[in-house]
Design a protein around this motif. Structure first.
Motif, mmCIF file in Angstrom:
data_model
loop_
_atom_site.group_PDB
_atom_site.id
_atom_site.type_symbol
_atom_site.label_atom_id
_atom_site.label_comp_id
_atom_site.label_asym_id
_atom_site.label_seq_id
_atom_site.Cartn_x
_atom_site.Cartn_y
_atom_site.Cartn_z
ATOM 1 N N GLN A 147 53.035 -14.474 101.925
ATOM 2 C CA GLN A 147 53.474 -13.123 102.244
ATOM 3 C C GLN A 147 52.327 -12.273 102.778
ATOM 4 O OE1 GLN A 147 53.176 -14.414 99.224
ATOM 5 N NE2 GLN A 147 52.201 -12.971 97.840
ATOM 6 N N ASN A 148 51.086 -12.689 102.524
ATOM 7 C CA ASN A 148 49.934 -11.920 102.980
ATOM 8 C C ASN A 148 49.254 -12.503 104.206
ATOM 9 O OD1 ASN A 148 50.139 -10.021 100.934
ATOM 10 N ND2 ASN A 148 48.972 -11.278 99.514
ATOM 11 N N ALA A 149 49.538 -13.741 104.549
ATOM 12 C CA ALA A 149 48.840 -14.415 105.645
ATOM 13 C C ALA A 149 49.413 -13.961 106.987
ATOM 14 C CB ALA A 149 48.950 -15.925 105.491
ATOM 15 N N HIS A 150 48.906 -12.837 107.479
ATOM 16 C CA HIS A 150 49.426 -12.243 108.710
ATOM 17 C C HIS A 150 48.535 -12.593 109.898
ATOM 18 C CE1 HIS A 150 52.379 -10.046 106.477
ATOM 19 N NE2 HIS A 150 51.449 -9.509 105.719
ATOM 20 N N LEU A 158 38.808 -20.399 116.248
ATOM 21 C CA LEU A 158 38.139 -19.113 116.462
ATOM 22 C C LEU A 158 39.161 -18.023 116.199
ATOM 23 C CD1 LEU A 158 36.389 -19.969 119.845
ATOM 24 C CD2 LEU A 158 35.236 -19.653 117.655
ATOM 25 N N VAL A 159 38.750 -16.952 115.561
ATOM 26 C CA VAL A 159 39.676 -15.864 115.250
ATOM 27 C C VAL A 159 39.270 -14.614 116.027
ATOM 28 C CG1 VAL A 159 40.688 -14.411 113.452
ATOM 29 C CG2 VAL A 159 40.094 -16.789 112.938
ATOM 30 N N LEU A 160 40.203 -14.135 116.851
ATOM 31 C CA LEU A 160 40.063 -12.820 117.468
ATOM 32 C C LEU A 160 40.712 -11.836 116.512
ATOM 33 C CD1 LEU A 160 41.092 -13.530 121.169
ATOM 34 C CD2 LEU A 160 38.832 -12.836 120.352
ATOM 35 N N HIS A 161 40.055 -10.715 116.256
ATOM 36 C CA HIS A 161 40.636 -9.782 115.288
ATOM 37 C C HIS A 161 40.216 -8.353 115.570
ATOM 38 C CE1 HIS A 161 36.857 -9.373 112.915
ATOM 39 N NE2 HIS A 161 36.669 -10.636 113.253
ATOM 40 N N SER A 162 40.961 -7.439 114.983
ATOM 41 C CA SER A 162 40.660 -6.018 115.113
ATOM 42 C C SER A 162 39.345 -5.714 114.398
ATOM 43 C CB SER A 162 41.804 -5.177 114.549
ATOM 44 O OG SER A 162 42.152 -5.599 113.239
ATOM 45 N N ALA A 163 38.709 -4.631 114.821
ATOM 46 C CA ALA A 163 37.358 -4.301 114.343
ATOM 47 C C ALA A 163 37.333 -3.655 112.964
ATOM 48 C CB ALA A 163 36.672 -3.387 115.354
ATOM 49 N N ASP A 164 38.469 -3.614 112.275
ATOM 50 C CA ASP A 164 38.511 -2.996 110.946
ATOM 51 C C ASP A 164 38.013 -3.932 109.851
ATOM 52 O OD1 ASP A 164 40.776 -4.551 111.508
ATOM 53 O OD2 ASP A 164 41.982 -3.524 110.013
ATOM 54 N N LYS A 222 43.650 -5.975 110.114
ATOM 55 C CA LYS A 222 45.068 -5.662 110.315
ATOM 56 C C LYS A 222 45.698 -6.543 111.375
ATOM 57 C CE LYS A 222 44.755 -0.882 108.841
ATOM 58 N NZ LYS A 222 44.779 0.517 109.223
ATOM 59 N N GLN A 223 44.910 -6.920 112.383
ATOM 60 C CA GLN A 223 45.419 -7.752 113.465
ATOM 61 C C GLN A 223 44.502 -8.946 113.658
ATOM 62 O OE1 GLN A 223 45.428 -4.469 116.370
ATOM 63 N NE2 GLN A 223 47.634 -4.853 116.559
ATOM 64 N N ALA A 224 45.109 -10.133 113.809
ATOM 65 C CA ALA A 224 44.306 -11.340 113.990
ATOM 66 C C ALA A 224 45.098 -12.399 114.735
ATOM 67 C CB ALA A 224 43.857 -11.885 112.628
ATOM 68 N N LEU A 225 44.382 -13.177 115.514
ATOM 69 C CA LEU A 225 44.947 -14.314 116.235
ATOM 70 C C LEU A 225 43.976 -15.466 116.093
ATOM 71 C CD1 LEU A 225 47.024 -15.545 118.287
ATOM 72 C CD2 LEU A 225 45.488 -14.709 120.075
ATOM 73 N N LEU A 226 44.422 -16.561 115.495
ATOM 74 C CA LEU A 226 43.609 -17.761 115.365
ATOM 75 C C LEU A 226 43.878 -18.639 116.570
ATOM 76 C CD1 LEU A 226 41.805 -19.808 113.811
ATOM 77 C CD2 LEU A 226 43.895 -20.637 112.749
#
Length: 193
Positions: free
Chosen positions: A72-75, A90-96, A128-132
């Protein structure tokens, strides 16, 4: 070309590279690539952001890596990032979210290859945002510039709503529309009458 991030501010890093409708290679047809690194001396590296992988699922991948998933948390979504090192994530992700090993590609997008981000994503503590992405794409010095010059690729400003959109099949058209290109109106005989 070895995967290096020595100069992320040079050239086209942080922009979207959009495949021309004329690319027929199955590897790159209708792809949108986020350029993570580009320098005129070293070449370029990017991640395909619109080739969704349904297998493994985020939960299956976390299990394979020995990370206790909390589904439920793996977004995050998983994309086939490119033909180079496609077993490497490689993970692209928001800077937060930040830790040692994060590389700032832009002010709002970071790149990470550590398992720490996957552990945090699995527990709901990640960005908050991520793409593997599994794998990436490379260009030798001068190669990408030549391909852009020959209209194989179109450049567009980075757009987080495209980058992290979960509607993978819409990203290519949306990216082209962001630079006012309608693929149905392009001619294969550009410049000829």
């Amino acid at each position: 070309m070895a995967l290096q991030f020595s100069d992320l501010t040079d050239g086209f890093a942080g922009q979207l590279l959009i495949a021309s409708p004329f690319i027929t290679s199955p590897l790159f047809a209708q792809t949108v690539i986020f350029l993570c690194a580009h320098s005129y001396q070293e070449g370029a590296m990017g991640i395909i952001i619109n080739r969704h992988l349904t297998k493994p699922t985020p939960e299956e991948l976390l299990q394979q890596l020995g990370i206790s998933p909390f589904p439920q948390n793996a977004h995050f979504s998983i994309s086939a990032g490119g033909p180079v090192e496609n077993a490497h994530g490689l993970v692209l992700h928001s800077a937060d979210w930040d830790t040692n090993g994060c590389i700032a590609v832009t002010d709002t997008v970071k790149l990470n290859a550590s398992l720490d981000i996957l552990r945090d994503l699995s527990s709901g503590q990640g960005p908050k945002q991520a793409l593997l992405a599994l794998g990436h794409a490379n260009w030798a010095p001068g190669q990408l510039e030549e391909e852009i010059k020959n209209n194989i690729w179109h450049l567009a400003p980075s757009n987080e709503s495209i980058l992290f959109d979960s509607h993978f099949t819409k990203k290519w058209r949306t990216a082209l529309q962001s630079i006012h290109i309608d693929p149905s109106k392009l001619s294969y005989l550009s410049g000829q009458s």
